[in-house]
Design a protein around this motif. Structure first.
Motif, PDB file in Angstrom:
ATOM      1  N   ALA A   9       0.804  -1.221   0.000  1.00  0.00           N
ATOM      2  CA  ALA A   9       0.000   0.000   0.000  1.00  0.00           C
ATOM      3  C   ALA A   9       0.837   1.271   0.000  1.00  0.00           C
ATOM      4  CB  ALA A   9      -0.940   0.014   1.211  1.00  0.00           C
ATOM      5  N   LEU A  10       1.995   1.238   0.663  1.00  0.00           N
ATOM      6  CA  LEU A  10       2.825   2.426   0.796  1.00  0.00           C
ATOM      7  C   LEU A  10       4.293   2.054   0.626  1.00  0.00           C
ATOM      8  CD1 LEU A  10       1.082   4.069   3.888  1.00  0.00           C
ATOM      9  CD2 LEU A  10       1.098   5.002   1.582  1.00  0.00           C
ATOM     10  N   PRO A  11       5.121   2.997   0.191  1.00  0.00           N
ATOM     11  CA  PRO A  11       6.541   2.685  -0.022  1.00  0.00           C
ATOM     12  C   PRO A  11       7.394   2.737   1.240  1.00  0.00           C
ATOM     13  CG  PRO A  11       6.074   4.930  -0.719  1.00  0.00           C
ATOM     14  CD  PRO A  11       4.744   4.328  -0.331  1.00  0.00           C
ATOM     15  N   PHE A  12       6.805   3.064   2.374  1.00  0.00           N
ATOM     16  CA  PHE A  12       7.578   3.145   3.615  1.00  0.00           C
ATOM     17  C   PHE A  12       6.732   2.599   4.763  1.00  0.00           C
ATOM     18  CE2 PHE A  12       5.021   6.932   3.438  1.00  0.00           C
ATOM     19  CZ  PHE A  12       4.691   7.214   4.745  1.00  0.00           C
ATOM     20  N   PRO A  13       7.368   2.129   5.844  1.00  0.00           N
ATOM     21  CA  PRO A  13       6.621   1.573   6.987  1.00  0.00           C
ATOM     22  C   PRO A  13       5.939   2.672   7.789  1.00  0.00           C
ATOM     23  CG  PRO A  13       8.965   1.560   7.444  1.00  0.00           C
ATOM     24  CD  PRO A  13       8.824   2.011   6.016  1.00  0.00           C
ATOM     25  N   VAL A  14       4.701   2.965   7.453  1.00  0.00           N
ATOM     26  CA  VAL A  14       4.004   4.122   8.018  1.00  0.00           C
ATOM     27  C   VAL A  14       3.731   3.936   9.512  1.00  0.00           C
ATOM     28  CG1 VAL A  14       1.731   3.220   7.378  1.00  0.00           C
ATOM     29  CG2 VAL A  14       2.042   5.680   7.685  1.00  0.00           C
ATOM     30  N   LEU A  15       3.473   2.704   9.953  1.00  0.00           N
ATOM     31  CA  LEU A  15       3.189   2.502  11.375  1.00  0.00           C
ATOM     32  C   LEU A  15       4.439   2.735  12.221  1.00  0.00           C
ATOM     33  CD1 LEU A  15       0.832  -0.606  11.222  1.00  0.00           C
ATOM     34  CD2 LEU A  15       0.268   1.822  11.120  1.00  0.00           C
ATOM     35  N   GLY A  16       5.577   2.306  11.708  1.00  0.00           N
ATOM     36  CA  GLY A  16       6.824   2.611  12.413  1.00  0.00           C
ATOM     37  C   GLY A  16       7.068   4.102  12.473  1.00  0.00           C
ATOM     38  N   ALA A  17       6.705   4.798  11.386  1.00  0.00           N
ATOM     39  CA  ALA A  17       6.857   6.254  11.374  1.00  0.00           C
ATOM     40  C   ALA A  17       5.958   6.911  12.413  1.00  0.00           C
ATOM     41  CB  ALA A  17       6.535   6.794   9.979  1.00  0.00           C
ATOM     42  N   LEU A  18       4.759   6.368  12.622  1.00  0.00           N
ATOM     43  CA  LEU A  18       3.851   6.926  13.630  1.00  0.00           C
ATOM     44  C   LEU A  18       4.448   6.822  15.032  1.00  0.00           C
ATOM     45  CD1 LEU A  18       0.376   5.639  12.397  1.00  0.00           C
ATOM     46  CD2 LEU A  18       1.073   8.025  12.626  1.00  0.00           C
ATOM     47  N   ILE A  19       5.257   5.803  15.266  1.00  0.00           N
ATOM     48  CA  ILE A  19       5.912   5.659  16.569  1.00  0.00           C
ATOM     49  C   ILE A  19       7.150   6.541  16.661  1.00  0.00           C
ATOM     50  CG2 ILE A  19       7.036   4.009  18.129  1.00  0.00           C
ATOM     51  CD1 ILE A  19       5.347   1.806  16.796  1.00  0.00           C
ATOM     52  N   LEU A  20       7.868   6.652  15.554  1.00  0.00           N
ATOM     53  CA  LEU A  20       9.157   7.349  15.570  1.00  0.00           C
ATOM     54  C   LEU A  20       9.027   8.868  15.505  1.00  0.00           C
ATOM     55  CD1 LEU A  20      12.231   7.039  15.533  1.00  0.00           C
ATOM     56  CD2 LEU A  20      12.119   6.868  13.033  1.00  0.00           C
ATOM     57  N   VAL A  21       8.093   9.389  14.718  1.00  0.00           N
ATOM     58  CA  VAL A  21       7.972  10.843  14.537  1.00  0.00           C
ATOM     59  C   VAL A  21       7.793  11.583  15.868  1.00  0.00           C
ATOM     60  CG1 VAL A  21       6.450  12.651  13.623  1.00  0.00           C
ATOM     61  CG2 VAL A  21       7.244  10.812  12.126  1.00  0.00           C
ATOM     62  N   PRO A  22       6.898  11.133  16.776  1.00  0.00           N
ATOM     63  CA  PRO A  22       6.786  11.849  18.059  1.00  0.00           C
ATOM     64  C   PRO A  22       8.078  11.822  18.876  1.00  0.00           C
ATOM     65  CG  PRO A  22       4.890  10.424  17.718  1.00  0.00           C
ATOM     66  CD  PRO A  22       5.886  10.069  16.669  1.00  0.00           C
ATOM     67  N   LEU A  23       8.833  10.735  18.811  1.00  0.00           N
ATOM     68  CA  LEU A  23      10.099  10.672  19.551  1.00  0.00           C
ATOM     69  C   LEU A  23      11.101  11.679  18.995  1.00  0.00           C
ATOM     70  CD1 LEU A  23      10.539   6.816  20.032  1.00  0.00           C
ATOM     71  CD2 LEU A  23       9.701   8.501  21.681  1.00  0.00           C
ATOM     72  N   LEU A  24      11.170  11.799  17.668  1.00  0.00           N
ATOM     73  CA  LEU A  24      12.053  12.800  17.068  1.00  0.00           C
ATOM     74  C   LEU A  24      11.603  14.210  17.428  1.00  0.00           C
ATOM     75  CD1 LEU A  24      12.558  11.228  13.515  1.00  0.00           C
ATOM     76  CD2 LEU A  24      14.144  11.197  15.443  1.00  0.00           C
ATOM     77  N   ALA A  25      10.289  14.443  17.387  1.00  0.00           N
ATOM     78  CA  ALA A  25       9.772  15.759  17.768  1.00  0.00           C
ATOM     79  C   ALA A  25      10.095  16.066  19.223  1.00  0.00           C
ATOM     80  CB  ALA A  25       8.265  15.813  17.529  1.00  0.00           C
ATOM     81  N   ALA A  26       9.989  15.060  20.100  1.00  0.00           N
ATOM     82  CA  ALA A  26      10.316  15.255  21.512  1.00  0.00           C
ATOM     83  C   ALA A  26      11.771  15.651  21.687  1.00  0.00           C
ATOM     84  CB  ALA A  26      10.014  13.973  22.297  1.00  0.00           C
ATOM     85  N   ALA A  27      12.666  15.001  20.948  1.00  0.00           N
ATOM     86  CA  ALA A  27      14.086  15.334  21.048  1.00  0.00           C
ATOM     87  C   ALA A  27      14.350  16.766  20.582  1.00  0.00           C
ATOM     88  CB  ALA A  27      14.911  14.343  20.236  1.00  0.00           C
ATOM     89  N   PHE A  28      13.679  17.174  19.510  1.00  0.00           N
ATOM     90  CA  PHE A  28      13.882  18.530  18.989  1.00  0.00           C
ATOM     91  C   PHE A  28      13.385  19.582  19.972  1.00  0.00           C
ATOM     92  CE2 PHE A  28      14.449  16.696  14.680  1.00  0.00           C
ATOM     93  CZ  PHE A  28      15.554  17.434  14.296  1.00  0.00           C
ATOM     94  N   VAL A  29      12.132  19.442  20.437  1.00  0.00           N
ATOM     95  CA  VAL A  29      11.577  20.489  21.303  1.00  0.00           C
ATOM     96  C   VAL A  29      12.300  20.536  22.642  1.00  0.00           C
ATOM     97  CG1 VAL A  29       9.306  20.405  20.203  1.00  0.00           C
ATOM     98  CG2 VAL A  29       9.752  18.954  22.198  1.00  0.00           C
ATOM     99  N   ARG A  30      12.822  19.392  23.075  1.00  0.00           N
ATOM    100  CA  ARG A  30      13.552  19.360  24.355  1.00  0.00           C
ATOM    101  C   ARG A  30      14.870  20.116  24.261  1.00  0.00           C
ATOM    102  NH1 ARG A  30      15.872  19.594  28.265  1.00  0.00           N
ATOM    103  NH2 ARG A  30      16.056  18.184  30.063  1.00  0.00           N
ATOM    104  N   SER A  31      15.425  20.186  23.056  1.00  0.00           N
ATOM    105  CA  SER A  31      16.738  20.818  22.892  1.00  0.00           C
ATOM    106  C   SER A  31      16.646  22.325  22.619  1.00  0.00           C
ATOM    107  CB  SER A  31      17.497  20.150  21.743  1.00  0.00           C
ATOM    108  OG  SER A  31      16.822  20.341  20.503  1.00  0.00           O
ATOM    109  N   LEU A  32      15.445  22.825  22.338  1.00  0.00           N
ATOM    110  CA  LEU A  32      15.277  24.245  22.017  1.00  0.00           C
ATOM    111  C   LEU A  32      15.009  25.071  23.273  1.00  0.00           C
ATOM    112  CD1 LEU A  32      13.040  23.862  18.828  1.00  0.00           C
ATOM    113  CD2 LEU A  32      15.494  24.310  18.916  1.00  0.00           C
TER     114      LEU A  32
END
Length: 520
Positions: A9-32
């Motif tokens: 259905a999609l060219p990338f693992p979208v469910l894994g992205a749903l788990i990973l994107v918030p963690l990356l966002a957390a790391a970014f906002v924590r560092s600002l």
């Protein structure tokens, strides 16, 4: 069980992205350091998460019970990263993503202290919830459910608004940790049957004997009863709702019903014999909790505590639908869970708006708010009507299916109890609306208290532009799903029918077990 990999259905693992994107966002906002940059990154990350969740629903094939967008990676031993979605889980993803976006938008309006830390905790909570909703390995689900307690506890302890927030956080962590351990014990009971395999398909293919099912059933039910929470295991909920963040974790606790989801995802389909054997006990507990929560909500003067007991009451309706073990009841239980997540979260947003203006959500702090803040008043009324299942709102079809399911299972008394619960719901919500938004000041005219209250009422402003976006999003979904509920039913239909068929096949066996004539 049929599985459709994500690559179809999609060219990338979208469910894994749903788990990973918030963690990356957390790391970014924590560092600002600058609040402007923090909220810009936070809103961008939350918006991206919502886009991914909507993409999952758009790519979801309806009218099938197959697990879709599946990702499977062996890790060690029999433990694997195994995720996917079906009609039971897919709608929880956009709900969780939407609530996270609105919580972050509200945090910007309310000017939260230490916004980087706050948003990081919200994103970590979102990531664990996403992981739990897509997990198809029982141990993986348990791991995400356990990790969810860490940011949840931190939010209550660090950003609570009441003097008892530290005690509330300790109670929340202690009781829910106990529930998590009971769920782990239930998983280990099932794992013994499959030789240490915990994937959903393996557990379906190798059903446990009747005695093991009963043991695992009660371990799971007791563990999830704390998390839901289910009467009489609800002791942590009112203090957390009253002492914790007005929105923040409160929205997630009512908006992401992980405990109910655990019953629907794992307990009912994996333990069908035990579900038939003990389902009536769950229905009785649900009815008692429904009436208990509604009666306590009726006497509350604080909106936050009122919504806490209202959630307890609606959880009872979920259990009545779930215990019917038919298509209508299971569909109703799932839709009530989603609707309560949306409408109760909407009420907590209203509580946040009130707290920002009045410093409290007590009735005595408000007087004739409908004159000064008509949009705020209308938002409360619309969300409240959805909570009680008014026609034209998202709650109507859900409550209707629960009643139909109970009647189909010949649980007439339970169906009447659900109707009575809705009646009591109308009583406590309209009572609060009348006293907080319509009634004049309770103090005698001319008294200092009356003059002070009148002054507060005149200074109350209506919804700001950002608050209007939050209220408009929740209200539009409530009305939209109320008027066009058929697409929602199409999404859940295939998986619910497959679960109902499995339960029907187990019914004769449960009958034999109950009469002591053997076990499968």
């Amino acid at each position: 069980m049929n599985e459709i990999p994500y690559s179809s259905a999609l060219p990338f693992p979208v469910l894994g992205a749903l788990i990973l994107v918030p963690l990356l966002a957390a790391a970014f906002v924590r560092s600002l350091k600058h609040a402007r940059h923090i909220y810009a990154i936070g809103l961008g990350g939350a918006a991206l998460e919502l886009v991914l969740a909507v993409m999952v629903v758009a790519r979801f094939e309806r009218h099938t019970s197959a697990l879709q967008l599946v990702e499977r990676v062996p890790l060690f031993g029999n433990f694997a990263y195994h995720v996917g979605v079906d009609g039971i889980s897919v709608l929880f993803l956009p709900l969780t993503a939407l609530l996270a976006l609105l919580v972050i938008l509200h945090a910007q309006v309310a000017s939260k202290e230490r916004p980087g830390h706050y948003l990081a905790a919200i994103f970590c909570l979102q990531s664990t919830l996403m992981g739990a909703f897509v997990a198809l390995d029982l141990l993986l689900f348990w791991a995400f459910a356990a990790l969810e307690l860490v940011p949840g506890t931190l939010l209550v302890r660090s950003w609570g608004t009441g003097p008892g927030r530290h005690a509330a956080a300790r109670r929340y962590a202690a009781l829910n940790a106990m529930g998590v351990l009971l769920v782990l014990a239930g998983a280990l009971v099932l794992g013994r049957v499959t030789g240490g395999r915990f994937s959903f398909d393996a557990l379906l293919d190798m059903p446990a004997p009747a005695r093991a099912q009963s043991l695992a059933f009660w371990l799971f039910v007791l563990g999830f009863a704390i998390r839901i929470p289910l009467f009489p295991f609800h002791g942590w909920l009112p203090p957390v709702m009253a002492e914790g963040p007005v929105v923040g974790v409160s929205v997630f606790l009512v908006g992401a019903k992980l405990g109910v989801y655990g019953l629907l995802r794992f307990v009912v389909p994996l333990l069908p014999v035990a579900a038939h054997r003990h389902g009536s006990i769950l229905a009785i507990l649900g009815v008692v909790g429904m009436l208990y929560g509604a009666l306590l909500a009726l006497v509350q003067t604080n909106l936050r505590r009122l919504v806490a007991f209202a959630c307890l009451a609606h959880t009872g309706a979920v259990l009545v639908g779930l215990s019917a073990l038919n298509v209508e009841g299971l569909s109703g239980a799932l839709l009530v869970t989603l609707n309560v997540g949306l409408s109760a979260a909407g009420l907590y947003f209203v509580a946040g708006f009130l707290h920002r203006r009045l410093g409290s959500t007590e009735i005595e702090r408000a007087a004739r708010l409908s004159h000064r803040a008509p949009l705020l008043s209308f938002t409360f009324l619309l969300v409240g009507l959805s909570t009680i299942g008014m026609p034209g709102t998202s709650g109507f079809e859900a409550e209707h299916l629960v009643v139909v399911g109970a009647l189909g299972a010949r649980h007439g008394i339970m169906a009447i109890a659900v109707g009575l619960g809705s009646l009591l719901g109308a009583a406590y919500l309209l009572r609060y609306f009348q006293r907080a938004f319509l009634a004049p000041a309770a103090s005698p005219p001319g008294s200092p208290a009356a003059e002070a209250k009148s002054t507060r009422g005149k200074s109350v402003r209506d919804l700001s532009a950002r608050e209007l976006v939050i209220a408009g999003a929740v209200g539009a979904i409530i009305v939209g799903l109320g008027l066009f509920s058929h697409p929602l039913l199409e999404v859940v239909d295939g998986s619910v029918r497959a679960m109902s068929t499995r339960l029907e096949h187990a019914k004769p066996h449960s009958s034999l077990v109950m009469h002591g004539e053997g076990a499968p």
